[in-house]
Motif scaffolding. Sequence first.
Motif, short mmCIF file in Angstrom:
data_model
loop_
_atom_site.label_atom_id
_atom_site.label_comp_id
_atom_site.label_asym_id
_atom_site.label_seq_id
_atom_site.Cartn_x
_atom_site.Cartn_y
_atom_site.Cartn_z
N SER A 64 -8.32 10.97 -6.21
CA SER A 64 -7.63 10.31 -5.11
C SER A 64 -6.15 10.09 -5.42
N ALA A 65 -5.35 10.10 -4.36
CA ALA A 65 -4.00 9.54 -4.38
C ALA A 65 -3.98 8.49 -3.28
N VAL A 66 -3.04 7.55 -3.34
CA VAL A 66 -3.06 6.43 -2.42
C VAL A 66 -1.65 6.16 -1.90
N VAL A 67 -1.54 5.91 -0.58
CA VAL A 67 -0.31 5.39 0.01
C VAL A 67 -0.62 3.97 0.46
N ALA A 68 0.06 2.99 -0.14
CA ALA A 68 -0.31 1.59 0.12
C ALA A 68 0.92 0.70 0.07
N LYS A 69 0.77 -0.51 0.63
CA LYS A 69 1.83 -1.51 0.57
C LYS A 69 2.13 -1.86 -0.89
N PRO A 70 3.34 -2.36 -1.18
CA PRO A 70 3.67 -2.71 -2.55
C PRO A 70 2.69 -3.67 -3.21
N CYS A 71 2.20 -4.68 -2.48
CA CYS A 71 1.26 -5.63 -3.07
C CYS A 71 -0.05 -4.94 -3.44
N GLU A 72 -0.49 -4.01 -2.60
CA GLU A 72 -1.71 -3.26 -2.89
C GLU A 72 -1.51 -2.33 -4.08
N ALA A 73 -0.34 -1.70 -4.15
CA ALA A 73 -0.04 -0.84 -5.29
C ALA A 73 -0.06 -1.65 -6.58
#
Length: 367
Positions: free
Chosen positions: A137-146
């Motif tokens: 997987s790769a993920v695109v997420a909000k900074p807090c989620e990252a």
Amino acid sequence: MELDQGQLRPRRTGPPPARVDARRFRAVCPGVHVDAARPVGSRRHATLGPVVGSWRAWATDPEIRRSGSSGGVLTALASWLTESGEAVRVVGAAAAPDPRRTMSVTITDRTSALRAAGSRYAPVATAAAPAVLAQGSAVVAKPCEASALRALSGSQGPLLMSFFCAGTPNQAATDGLVTDLGLPATAPLARLRYRGHGWPGRFVATAQDGTEVDASYHDSWGKALGPTVQWRCKICPDGVGEASDITAGDLWTSDERGYPVFSESPGVSALVARTERGADVIRRAVAAGVLVAEPVDPETVAAVQPLHRRRRATLLGRLAGARLAGRRTPRYRGFGLTRLALAEWRDTVRTARGSFSRVRAVRRSTG
């Protein structure tokens, strides 16, 4: 994660486990504490955090560039990573079947990447998607989620991509904006986009009967959505995605005061590699013809992000005011908040006073 008064909150759906690892929870939850990222090979910038490289960039695919919020670089990377086999999937966010809502999605090719293109200024729990930590997987997420995913999985986890984030508006703000623009609350929508199809693009809601209403970015974000961001976002130390491998944002042109100019033009993204892994992905994407990327000084990027500069510079005052008024706040380490506050001490004091007054007024009104 379920909507509660317009924001996503956790809800227990089964019996509690026999043993709860509270220490691990505190170590990864950005609502408890956040440590500034310091990946090997990076240099630290006061506003942008860790930087391995920074670029002025956009997607070479015209459709992706137009559909994206700025230069379409995250959409282009998601498409390329999946179609080239670099990633099995990219977990991100897109419009739900009711386009007023936003949901986590799995991107597996260019078509699904395009469906997820563009910002979603509404609550979504990307980090709660089951596939975020799956192999490949790769993920695109909000900074807090990252930040949470990095703390949970370490440097060997999924490729993390994030974006400059000013906070999560309340869901009611989207619903109210659509209604205020002239579509009834009960009108089924065919599409809703917050930005894109231009830069910065317009907020556009399209009913199933073809009726379309729209608002400028200045009016949609600046007047309707932005003012409703939740409290935790207002005390965020990291709106720039420090914990990711790659962060993208708007590389605005600015006026003589240094503030962004929102005139429509072809989208251009600021692209920041936080880690050597992220820099390698960007360089290979450029070599593959997926992105155009021109090196740019981090100071140039920071100069057109006044909100992030000011929020970080005065954050210590906001935290101090809230704590003095009796509100608990997360703990932050390594962001240099004291040094930044001393450099802007007048603004910090004003922010502390304002935060104290607002928090005390809220606490009194709620008993």
